[in-house]
Design a protein around this motif. Structure first.
Motif, PDB file in Angstrom:
ATOM      1  N   ARG A 285      -5.489  -3.789  -1.884  1.00  0.00           N
ATOM      2  CA  ARG A 285      -5.878  -2.417  -1.588  1.00  0.00           C
ATOM      3  C   ARG A 285      -7.133  -2.011  -2.357  1.00  0.00           C
ATOM      4  O   ARG A 285      -7.754  -1.007  -2.030  1.00  0.00           O
ATOM      5  CB  ARG A 285      -4.736  -1.457  -1.916  1.00  0.00           C
ATOM      6  N   LEU A 286      -7.492  -2.771  -3.375  1.00  0.00           N
ATOM      7  CA  LEU A 286      -8.737  -2.504  -4.081  1.00  0.00           C
ATOM      8  C   LEU A 286      -9.951  -3.018  -3.316  1.00  0.00           C
ATOM      9  O   LEU A 286     -11.073  -2.598  -3.561  1.00  0.00           O
ATOM     10  CB  LEU A 286      -8.725  -3.162  -5.467  1.00  0.00           C
ATOM     11  N   SER A 287      -9.717  -3.950  -2.412  1.00  0.00           N
ATOM     12  CA  SER A 287     -10.829  -4.542  -1.672  1.00  0.00           C
ATOM     13  C   SER A 287     -11.183  -3.676  -0.481  1.00  0.00           C
ATOM     14  O   SER A 287     -10.357  -2.952   0.064  1.00  0.00           O
ATOM     15  CB  SER A 287     -10.467  -5.954  -1.198  1.00  0.00           C
ATOM     16  N   GLU A 471       3.319  -1.906   0.465  1.00  0.00           N
ATOM     17  CA  GLU A 471       1.976  -1.343   0.370  1.00  0.00           C
ATOM     18  C   GLU A 471       2.024  -0.092  -0.505  1.00  0.00           C
ATOM     19  O   GLU A 471       3.016   0.652  -0.490  1.00  0.00           O
ATOM     20  CB  GLU A 471       1.448  -0.967   1.764  1.00  0.00           C
ATOM     21  N   PRO A 472       0.956   0.192  -1.268  1.00  0.00           N
ATOM     22  CA  PRO A 472       0.968   1.389  -2.122  1.00  0.00           C
ATOM     23  C   PRO A 472       1.203   2.676  -1.345  1.00  0.00           C
ATOM     24  O   PRO A 472       1.792   3.617  -1.865  1.00  0.00           O
ATOM     25  CB  PRO A 472      -0.423   1.368  -2.763  1.00  0.00           C
ATOM     26  N   GLU A 473       0.740   2.736  -0.097  1.00  0.00           N
ATOM     27  CA  GLU A 473       0.916   3.958   0.684  1.00  0.00           C
ATOM     28  C   GLU A 473       2.378   4.283   0.928  1.00  0.00           C
ATOM     29  O   GLU A 473       2.726   5.426   1.251  1.00  0.00           O
ATOM     30  CB  GLU A 473       0.201   3.829   2.034  1.00  0.00           C
ATOM     31  N   LEU A 474       3.265   3.310   0.782  1.00  0.00           N
ATOM     32  CA  LEU A 474       4.682   3.583   0.989  1.00  0.00           C
ATOM     33  C   LEU A 474       5.228   4.544  -0.058  1.00  0.00           C
ATOM     34  O   LEU A 474       6.248   5.200   0.170  1.00  0.00           O
ATOM     35  CB  LEU A 474       5.469   2.267   0.969  1.00  0.00           C
ATOM     36  N   ALA A 475       4.567   4.627  -1.222  1.00  0.00           N
ATOM     37  CA  ALA A 475       4.973   5.627  -2.206  1.00  0.00           C
ATOM     38  C   ALA A 475       4.759   7.032  -1.657  1.00  0.00           C
ATOM     39  O   ALA A 475       5.559   7.938  -1.907  1.00  0.00           O
ATOM     40  CB  ALA A 475       4.178   5.431  -3.505  1.00  0.00           C
TER      41      ALA A 475
END
Length: 803
Positions: A285-287, A471-475
């Motif tokens: 997700r940083l890329s 995925e971070p968006e799941l938070a």
């Protein structure tokens, strides 16, 4: 120039950095060690100050991100990612390790999230009160100007990429390569610890003097807030203030500006109630490829540069060799040595101080991948980008639903991972059933941690296969779902009930009922079934009813494996089937080609659903299947029904054994007679032999094959172009083997043969009788497949096999 002079007493130490730059991170650490400030100020949302101590927790592992979301609209959110090689993270950890206060000084998220909301609503960025105050406030000291005029002037600035301009000025066509050469490969932090920041400040000052603020209307407001926070720290700590921020902001923070003007810029900004917490992040997700424009293409490479104590290229190519060997590619230590030499040679030819990622990649392609980009894509995915997933401690603030999800994940031993993995579940085991229920409940809540996949280990309702990736968006999705309840079952139940009431179509409600059974939401089923019964009673569209029936029938199968009571669902399914039987014949009359094709799919779906009912109570002692056969006979005999539906009805009756092959051949012969229009005949053929098994039917039934062959050769030339698309669509769907066999039969001609000793009076391509020797050779294999069955004689087994 301001950036070039020595820092005056009392002025803050401004450390301009590139976000997520390992060279900047090393330089920041060296500068902090050299200057030993009394407070460290970091670019980041000011509400996150209470979360800073959590960065020192043992179970806090980057990459992580600060997540801010609106309390009333959890879906409205923003992230501030931090990796181990981020200068902000290094400054944060240095302050915690040395007992120095650390604070975030950027504009609070309460304003940034409100800005996004106002932009979506078509409102202006700034509040009206703030603009009025700006117009009245003037201060002639220190060169301060009218804040409102300065705000308006921002819109005329040209948006620039600072690194791109500097790289172009230096003769580079790639900003990433320029940054690596001047920062990453120049030993930042050695010698004068502040030298890199002095040079960057000079460059950014020149750029801002040339291009203005860069065209972003929020920069002035953010910089005004940062200046106010810096002044607060200076009053408290005097000259012991260090600031870590983006290099672009340094000239503005260095600039002397009145407090009144800065406060005027901040007055009247929109606000929303906001919560802030730490969440795990990933390198992917940083890329840029991962969808977040963090300014880096290769987070895995940057993490390696930051962590490697020495010889980074040699260590990197060793990692690559290990990955390729794990994928069964032949890579020896000699390959690594040659790749290092080639990378160094390329760097020298290109005038670079050290090999960078480009040289390392070219060396890997030439030496380890033998010029192929296929294994190189694996290197980029696994190493250059990577699937590193950060961790946050349990003490971080979170909604109750998030806490319940984490407890359930630990209990079921389902660890969130950034890399995609496949999970096979056996629903006959309690753990497998619980995992399945959790994943289905999360999907209903919009938290798509797992997605169903086709099982490769077997079939049956007791098996499920999932592909998991966190995925971070799941938070954010979890925070959004928190409005439905404090636990996963309670939230999923409330969400299902609300979705049932809000559902527009009957098919949506039936799909929801199936989902509730998969997720074992017993408390939601009464509401869903009540809505389903009401919608089914009011819906008169046969297509809607036929579309809803298969989902209900599939749901009936879950009772055995999942222990779910499906009696109420069975009654609704039986009622739907009765209404389909009554309404289908008139609904099929007078349809055009597209509508007829759609109705054919519905007929197939209903037929399959009734087949799944089998001997279930919902089948009502076989009466439903008997009535369905009557409906098919009605469809097959009505001239007003399109040919594709009549042909399909005949085919389904033939498959069910309700129609003899002689009768099917007779009906086909009538349709393919010269009196039938060619287009209608082609549609009938499409319905009869289209889909699964249609090609094999022609292969093994010489009469049907001959009828089609004779009709096709007799189609007039002027009509052939009209029927060709239908026929091509029908026969192109067959398997390649079936098409080859049909082609061979066409070459021979129906009833013909190649050799006299293989001539038969039956189906072409088959021998005159059973080959006893070949039949005996099959028996040992059948014994292994079927298991021992006593000491029966071989002759008896052979007879049974023939039967």
């Amino acid at each position: 120039m301001n950036g070039g002079r020595s820092r005056d007493a009392g002025e803050p130490l401004l450390l301009g950095v590139r976000h997520h730059g390992p060279g900047s991170a090393r330089a920041v650490r060296a500068a902090l060690e050299a200057s030993r400030p009394r407070v460290v100020l970091i670019e980041g949302p000011s509400e996150a100050d209470p979360l800073i101590p959590l960065a020192a927790a043992e179970d806090m592992r980057p990459p992580v991100a600060l997540l801010a979301h609106a309390v009333d609209e959890p879906g409205r959110s923003a992230f501030w990612p931090l990796a181990a090689f981020s200068p902000e993270w290094v400054a944060l950890r240095w302050a915690l390790e040395h007992g120095v206060p650390a604070r975030f000084i950027d504009l609070p998220a309460t304003h940034t999230l409100a800005w996004e909301r106002d932009e979506e609503d078509g409102e202006e960025e700034d509040g009206e009160d703030g603009e009025e105050e700006d117009g009245e406030d003037r201060d002639g000291e220190d060169g301060r100007t009218d804040a409102g005029a300065e705000q308006d002037a921002l819109d005329e600035d040209v948006r620039v990429d600072p690194l791109g301009v500097l790289a172009g000025t230096a003769g580079y066509d790639d900003a990433e390569r320029w940054w690596e050469d001047v920062v990453e490969h120049r030993g930042a932090g050695k010698g004068d610890a502040l030298a890199p920041f002095t040079a960057l400040e000079e460059a950014m000052t020149a750029l801002r003097e040339t291009y203005g603020s860069g065209g972003h209307g929020r920069d002035l407001i953010r910089e005004a807030h940062m200046r106010l926070r810096i002044r607060e720290a200076q009053r408290e700590f005097e000259d012991g203030v260090a600031v870590v921020c983006g290099a672009w902001h340094v000239p503005a923070l260095r600039r002397r500006r009145g407090v009144t003007a800065d406060r005027a810029l901040l007055k009247g900004l929109p606000k929303v109630r906001t919560d802030v917490t730490w969440v795990p992040w990933t390198h992917r997700r940083l890329s840029r490829a991962g969808g977040y424009g963090a300014g880096i293409d290769a987070p895995g490479w940057y993490a390696h540069l930051f962590a490697a104590p020495d010889r980074p290229v040699e260590r990197w190519l060793t990692k690559v060799a290990g990955l390729l060997r794990a994928e069964d590619r032949t890579v020896s230590p000699g390959h690594v040595i040659e790749a290092v030499r080639l990378a160094e040679t390329l760097a020298a030819l290109r005038g670079r101080p050290l090999p960078g990622l480009g040289e390392a990649t070219d060396a890997v392609r030439a030496v380890m991948c033998e010029g192929s980009d296929v294994p190189l894509a694996l290197v980029r995915d696994r190493l250059v980008v990577g699937d590193v997933l950060g961790e946050v401690p349990d003490t971080v603030p979170a909604v109750p639903l998030q806490r319940d999800l984490e407890r359930t994940q630990r209990r079921l031993r389902l660890r969130p991972e950034a890399a995609e993995r496949e999970l096979d579940l056996d629903l006959r085991e309690e753990t497998g059933a619980e995992r399945s229920r959790l994943l289905h409940r999360l999907r209903l809540l919009g938290i798509d941690w797992g997605r169903p996949a086709v099982s490769r280990s077997g079939t049956g309702t007791f098996r499920e296969t999932w592909r998991l990736r966190w995925e971070p968006e799941l938070a954010v999705r979890t925070a959004e779902a928190g409005v439905w309840g404090t636990t996963v079952p309670a939230a999923a139940t409330a969400k299902a009930e609300a979705d049932a009431i809000a559902a527009r179509g009957l098919a949506d409600v039936t799909a929801l009922a199936e989902h509730c059974l998969l997720a074992a939401l017993h408390d939601a089923l009464p509401v869903v079934m009540r809505v389903l019964a009401d919608r089914a009673a009011l819906d008169t569209d046969v297509a809607h009813l036929a579309q809803a029936l298969p989902a209900l029938v599939r749901s009936l199968r879950y009772g055995d494996v999942r222990g779910t009571d499906t009696a109420a669902l069975a009654e609704v399914a039986a009622g739907l089937a009765e209404r389909v039987f009554v309404g289908l014949p008139p609904a099929c009359a007078g349809l055009d080609a597209d509508a007829a094709e759609e109705m054919r799919r519905h007929v197939d779906a209903v037929h399959g659903a009734l087949g799944l009912l089998g001997d279930a109570p919902a089948a009502r002692d076989g009466r439903l299947r008997a009535r369905w056969r009557t409906v098919l006979r009605t469809l097959s005999a009505r001239d007003t029904v399109p040919g594709v539906l009549r042909g399909r009805a005949v085919r389904l009756l033939l498959d069910e054994g309700e129609l003899a092959q002689d009768e099917a051949a007779r009906l086909m012969g009538l349709v393919l007679s010269p009196g039938t229009p060619p287009a209608d005949a082609a549609a009938w053929i499409e319905g009869f032999v289209g889909g699964s098994g249609g090609g094999l039917l022609l292969v093994h039934d010489e009469r049907l094959f001959g009828l089609v062959d004779r009709w096709l050769t007799a189609v007039p030339a002027e009509a052939f172009t009209d029927v060709l698309p239908l026929l091509r669509r029908t026969f192109s769907a067959y398997d390649p083997g079936v098409r080859r066999t049909l082609g061979e039969l066409v070459r021979r001609g129906p009833g013909r043969h190649d050799r006299a000793d293989t001539a038969v009076a039956g189906v072409p391509g088959f021998g005159p009788g059973v080959d006893e020797a070949r039949a005996d050779a099959v028996l040992p294999v059948l014994r292994l497949l079927l298991g021992p069955d006593g000491d029966g004689e071989t002759r008896g087994e052979r007879v049974e096999v023939r039967r």
